[in-house]
Design a protein around this motif. Structure first.
Motif, PDB file in Angstrom:
ATOM      1  N   GLU A 231       0.806  -1.216   0.000  1.00 33.26           N
ATOM      2  CA  GLU A 231       0.000   0.000   0.000  1.00 33.26           C
ATOM      3  C   GLU A 231       0.841   1.270   0.000  1.00 33.26           C
ATOM      4  O   GLU A 231       0.477   2.262  -0.630  1.00 33.26           O
ATOM      5  N   THR A 232       1.969   1.239   0.707  1.00 37.41           N
ATOM      6  CA  THR A 232       2.700   2.487   0.986  1.00 37.41           C
ATOM      7  C   THR A 232       4.164   2.462   0.568  1.00 37.41           C
ATOM      8  O   THR A 232       4.820   3.509   0.572  1.00 37.41           O
ATOM      9  N   LYS A 233       4.723   1.269   0.266  1.00 39.33           N
ATOM     10  CA  LYS A 233       6.147   1.089  -0.046  1.00 39.33           C
ATOM     11  C   LYS A 233       7.053   1.344   1.167  1.00 39.33           C
ATOM     12  O   LYS A 233       8.269   1.497   1.014  1.00 39.33           O
ATOM     13  N   ILE A 234       6.466   1.394   2.374  1.00 34.81           N
ATOM     14  CA  ILE A 234       7.283   1.529   3.584  1.00 34.81           C
ATOM     15  C   ILE A 234       8.033   0.222   3.824  1.00 34.81           C
ATOM     16  O   ILE A 234       7.452  -0.862   3.798  1.00 34.81           O
ATOM     17  N   LYS A 235       9.324   0.330   4.090  1.00 31.13           N
ATOM     18  CA  LYS A 235      10.191  -0.840   4.169  1.00 31.13           C
ATOM     19  C   LYS A 235      10.223  -1.442   5.571  1.00 31.13           C
ATOM     20  O   LYS A 235       9.913  -0.795   6.561  1.00 31.13           O
ATOM     21  N   THR A 236      10.641  -2.677   5.593  1.00 32.26           N
ATOM     22  CA  THR A 236      10.935  -3.405   6.824  1.00 32.26           C
ATOM     23  C   THR A 236      12.321  -4.007   6.684  1.00 32.26           C
ATOM     24  O   THR A 236      12.711  -4.431   5.596  1.00 32.26           O
ATOM     25  N   HIS A 237      13.085  -4.033   7.782  1.00 33.17           N
ATOM     26  CA  HIS A 237      14.391  -4.697   7.793  1.00 33.17           C
ATOM     27  C   HIS A 237      14.377  -5.779   8.864  1.00 33.17           C
ATOM     28  O   HIS A 237      13.599  -5.721   9.827  1.00 33.17           O
ATOM     29  N   ILE A 238      15.262  -6.755   8.703  1.00 34.38           N
ATOM     30  CA  ILE A 238      15.317  -7.880   9.639  1.00 34.38           C
ATOM     31  C   ILE A 238      16.766  -8.311   9.837  1.00 34.38           C
ATOM     32  O   ILE A 238      17.565  -8.294   8.895  1.00 34.38           O
ATOM     33  N   THR A 239      17.101  -8.718  11.070  1.00 34.18           N
ATOM     34  CA  THR A 239      18.322  -9.495  11.292  1.00 34.18           C
ATOM     35  C   THR A 239      17.893 -10.869  11.805  1.00 34.18           C
ATOM     36  O   THR A 239      16.912 -10.992  12.546  1.00 34.18           O
ATOM     37  N   THR A 240      18.615 -11.898  11.398  1.00 31.50           N
ATOM     38  CA  THR A 240      18.240 -13.254  11.804  1.00 31.50           C
ATOM     39  C   THR A 240      19.434 -14.196  11.702  1.00 31.50           C
ATOM     40  O   THR A 240      20.338 -13.991  10.882  1.00 31.50           O
ATOM     41  N   ASN A 241      19.407 -15.244  12.526  1.00 31.71           N
ATOM     42  CA  ASN A 241      20.386 -16.331  12.417  1.00 31.71           C
ATOM     43  C   ASN A 241      19.874 -17.432  11.494  1.00 31.71           C
ATOM     44  O   ASN A 241      20.612 -18.370  11.200  1.00 31.71           O
ATOM     45  N   LEU A 242      18.626 -17.344  11.057  1.00 38.43           N
ATOM     46  CA  LEU A 242      18.001 -18.409  10.279  1.00 38.43           C
ATOM     47  C   LEU A 242      18.358 -18.313   8.803  1.00 38.43           C
ATOM     48  O   LEU A 242      18.510 -17.214   8.265  1.00 38.43           O
ATOM     49  N   ASN A 243      18.426 -19.466   8.141  1.00 38.80           N
ATOM     50  CA  ASN A 243      18.535 -19.480   6.683  1.00 38.80           C
ATOM     51  C   ASN A 243      17.129 -19.578   6.095  1.00 38.80           C
ATOM     52  O   ASN A 243      16.132 -19.669   6.817  1.00 38.80           O
ATOM     53  N   ALA A 244      17.029 -19.587   4.779  1.00 37.27           N
ATOM     54  CA  ALA A 244      15.727 -19.563   4.113  1.00 37.27           C
ATOM     55  C   ALA A 244      14.875 -20.777   4.475  1.00 37.27           C
ATOM     56  O   ALA A 244      13.659 -20.652   4.711  1.00 37.27           O
ATOM     57  N   THR A 245      15.500 -21.945   4.524  1.00 34.43           N
ATOM     58  CA  THR A 245      14.755 -23.168   4.853  1.00 34.43           C
ATOM     59  C   THR A 245      14.214 -23.100   6.273  1.00 34.43           C
ATOM     60  O   THR A 245      13.056 -23.484   6.537  1.00 34.43           O
ATOM     61  N   GLU A 246      15.031 -22.601   7.193  1.00 32.85           N
ATOM     62  CA  GLU A 246      14.608 -22.498   8.589  1.00 32.85           C
ATOM     63  C   GLU A 246      13.496 -21.462   8.760  1.00 32.85           C
ATOM     64  O   GLU A 246      12.582 -21.644   9.574  1.00 32.85           O
ATOM     65  N   ILE A 247      13.558 -20.380   7.980  1.00 33.00           N
ATOM     66  CA  ILE A 247      12.499 -19.373   8.022  1.00 33.00           C
ATOM     67  C   ILE A 247      11.170 -19.982   7.578  1.00 33.00           C
ATOM     68  O   ILE A 247      10.126 -19.777   8.215  1.00 33.00           O
ATOM     69  N   GLU A 248      11.206 -20.756   6.486  1.00 28.21           N
ATOM     70  CA  GLU A 248       9.978 -21.379   5.993  1.00 28.21           C
ATOM     71  C   GLU A 248       9.424 -22.381   7.002  1.00 28.21           C
ATOM     72  O   GLU A 248       8.198 -22.452   7.216  1.00 28.21           O
ATOM     73  N   LYS A 249      10.305 -23.142   7.634  1.00 24.80           N
ATOM     74  CA  LYS A 249       9.860 -24.136   8.617  1.00 24.80           C
ATOM     75  C   LYS A 249       9.183 -23.460   9.803  1.00 24.80           C
ATOM     76  O   LYS A 249       8.182 -23.958  10.319  1.00 24.80           O
ATOM     77  N   ARG A 250       9.719 -22.321  10.219  1.00 27.52           N
ATOM     78  CA  ARG A 250       9.183 -21.650  11.416  1.00 27.52           C
ATOM     79  C   ARG A 250       7.942 -20.815  11.103  1.00 27.52           C
ATOM     80  O   ARG A 250       7.000 -20.775  11.905  1.00 27.52           O
ATOM     81  N   TYR A 251       7.927 -20.149   9.949  1.00 29.16           N
ATOM     82  CA  TYR A 251       6.852 -19.181   9.677  1.00 29.16           C
ATOM     83  C   TYR A 251       5.926 -19.594   8.537  1.00 29.16           C
ATOM     84  O   TYR A 251       4.910 -18.937   8.315  1.00 29.16           O
ATOM     85  N   GLY A 252       6.279 -20.649   7.804  1.00 29.09           N
ATOM     86  CA  GLY A 252       5.409 -21.139   6.749  1.00 29.09           C
ATOM     87  C   GLY A 252       5.767 -20.604   5.379  1.00 29.09           C
ATOM     88  O   GLY A 252       6.437 -19.580   5.231  1.00 29.09           O
ATOM     89  N   SER A 253       5.321 -21.329   4.341  1.00 31.36           N
ATOM     90  CA  SER A 253       5.661 -20.959   2.963  1.00 31.36           C
ATOM     91  C   SER A 253       5.029 -19.630   2.563  1.00 31.36           C
ATOM     92  O   SER A 253       5.581 -18.904   1.737  1.00 31.36           O
ATOM     93  N   ARG A 254       3.868 -19.301   3.140  1.00 32.10           N
ATOM     94  CA  ARG A 254       3.194 -18.037   2.805  1.00 32.10           C
ATOM     95  C   ARG A 254       4.055 -16.850   3.206  1.00 32.10           C
ATOM     96  O   ARG A 254       4.229 -15.898   2.441  1.00 32.10           O
ATOM     97  N   VAL A 255       4.610 -16.906   4.409  1.00 32.20           N
ATOM     98  CA  VAL A 255       5.470 -15.817   4.886  1.00 32.20           C
ATOM     99  C   VAL A 255       6.750 -15.767   4.069  1.00 32.20           C
ATOM    100  O   VAL A 255       7.183 -14.696   3.636  1.00 32.20           O
ATOM    101  N   ARG A 256       7.370 -16.917   3.836  1.00 32.41           N
ATOM    102  CA  ARG A 256       8.626 -16.924   3.094  1.00 32.41           C
ATOM    103  C   ARG A 256       8.440 -16.337   1.691  1.00 32.41           C
ATOM    104  O   ARG A 256       9.285 -15.586   1.198  1.00 32.41           O
ATOM    105  N   SER A 257       7.327 -16.690   1.033  1.00 36.27           N
ATOM    106  CA  SER A 257       7.053 -16.181  -0.304  1.00 36.27           C
ATOM    107  C   SER A 257       6.974 -14.656  -0.304  1.00 36.27           C
ATOM    108  O   SER A 257       7.531 -13.993  -1.186  1.00 36.27           O
ATOM    109  N   ARG A 258       6.318 -14.093   0.688  1.00 43.00           N
ATOM    110  CA  ARG A 258       6.181 -12.641   0.763  1.00 43.00           C
ATOM    111  C   ARG A 258       7.494 -11.975   1.154  1.00 43.00           C
ATOM    112  O   ARG A 258       7.758 -10.837   0.758  1.00 43.00           O
ATOM    113  N   MET A 259       8.319 -12.678   1.902  1.00 40.03           N
ATOM    114  CA  MET A 259       9.608 -12.130   2.287  1.00 40.03           C
ATOM    115  C   MET A 259      10.505 -11.913   1.076  1.00 40.03           C
ATOM    116  O   MET A 259      11.326 -10.995   1.061  1.00 40.03           O
ATOM    117  N   ARG A 260      10.341 -12.732   0.058  1.00 38.04           N
ATOM    118  CA  ARG A 260      11.120 -12.541  -1.167  1.00 38.04           C
ATOM    119  C   ARG A 260      10.803 -11.189  -1.805  1.00 38.04           C
ATOM    120  O   ARG A 260      11.654 -10.569  -2.422  1.00 38.04           O
TER     121      ARG A 260
END
Length: 218
Positions: A172-201
């Motif tokens: 809606e607004t193009k306002i950004k979000t930043h993240i720091t994490t120890n997780l890799n992509a596979t671990e992110i999907e396992k913890r938050y689901g494929s829906r979240v990972r897809s949007r994170m891309r």
């Protein structure tokens, strides 16, 4: 007319580049000097920027100073946020704290520990999700180590829902979000689901420390 672009810390002025009245041309070597000095102020005299991190730091600096040519050449989308990943203790949080000081404007984003958002949810419920879906730019720190949210006996994947809210805000607004994490992509999907990972891309440029980076806190 060309002026020097400077940032003052206490009684010391640091020249980061040259300002022509419209744009700033930065000098990366000068930026390194400033960031190391600022780091010692923020984190103590032991702080140092390690040579093996210079390549990654150059990418981060060019992103935050909006160097369009460099970012385009290196596949960095200035419209997206940053997802900075790497091993425990590699310096992710410290770098994000430092980089928001590169501008003379008020700090570019607010850093919030992901676990603190969950703690807030445990007290306030879904109001917390709404609060972090607002029109501010945030860096969610240490995504992946936060506990599961609990409110009136029900468990909830708080940060997963926050990220989905941030995705809607971004559309809606193009306002950004930043993240720091120890997780890799596979671990992110396992913890938050494929829906979240897809949007994170769509939300993030992923920049990563080398997996062999040492723990700088030791």
């Amino acid at each position: 007319m060309i002026n020097l672009y400077k940032i003052k810390e206490g009684d010391v002025e640091y020249t980061l580049g040259r300002f022509n009245g419209d744009t700033v041309t930065y000098d990366f070597k000068n930026i390194l000097v400033y960031l190391e000095a600022k780091g010692k102020i923020l984190f103590g005299e032991h702080f140092e920027i390690h040579k093996e991190d210079h390549k990654l730091l150059l990418k981060l600096c060019c992103y935050f100073i909006q160097d369009k040519d460099y970012c385009k050449a290196n596949g960095i989308d200035l419209n997206k946020g940053i997802l900075l990943s790497g091993p425990v203790g590699c310096g992710k949080t410290s770098l994000m704290n430092l980089l928001r000081n590169l501008s003379l404007k008020p700090k570019m984003f607010e850093i919030i520990a992901a676990r603190n958002i969950v703690f807030a949810y445990n007290h306030l419920g879904t109001k917390t999700i709404q609060d972090f879906g607002n029109n501010k730019c945030y860096c969610f720190d240490d995504l992946g180590i936060e506990p599961v949210g609990k409110y009136y006996g029900s468990t909830y994947n708080v940060m997963g829902e926050v990220l989905l809210s941030r995705y809607e805000l971004f559309l809606e607004t193009k306002i950004k979000t930043h993240i720091t994490t120890n997780l890799n992509a596979t671990e992110i999907e396992k913890r938050y689901g494929s829906r979240v990972r897809s949007r994170m891309r769509q939300l993030f440029n992923q920049l990563t420390f080398n997996e062999t980076t040492k723990d700088k806190r030791k």
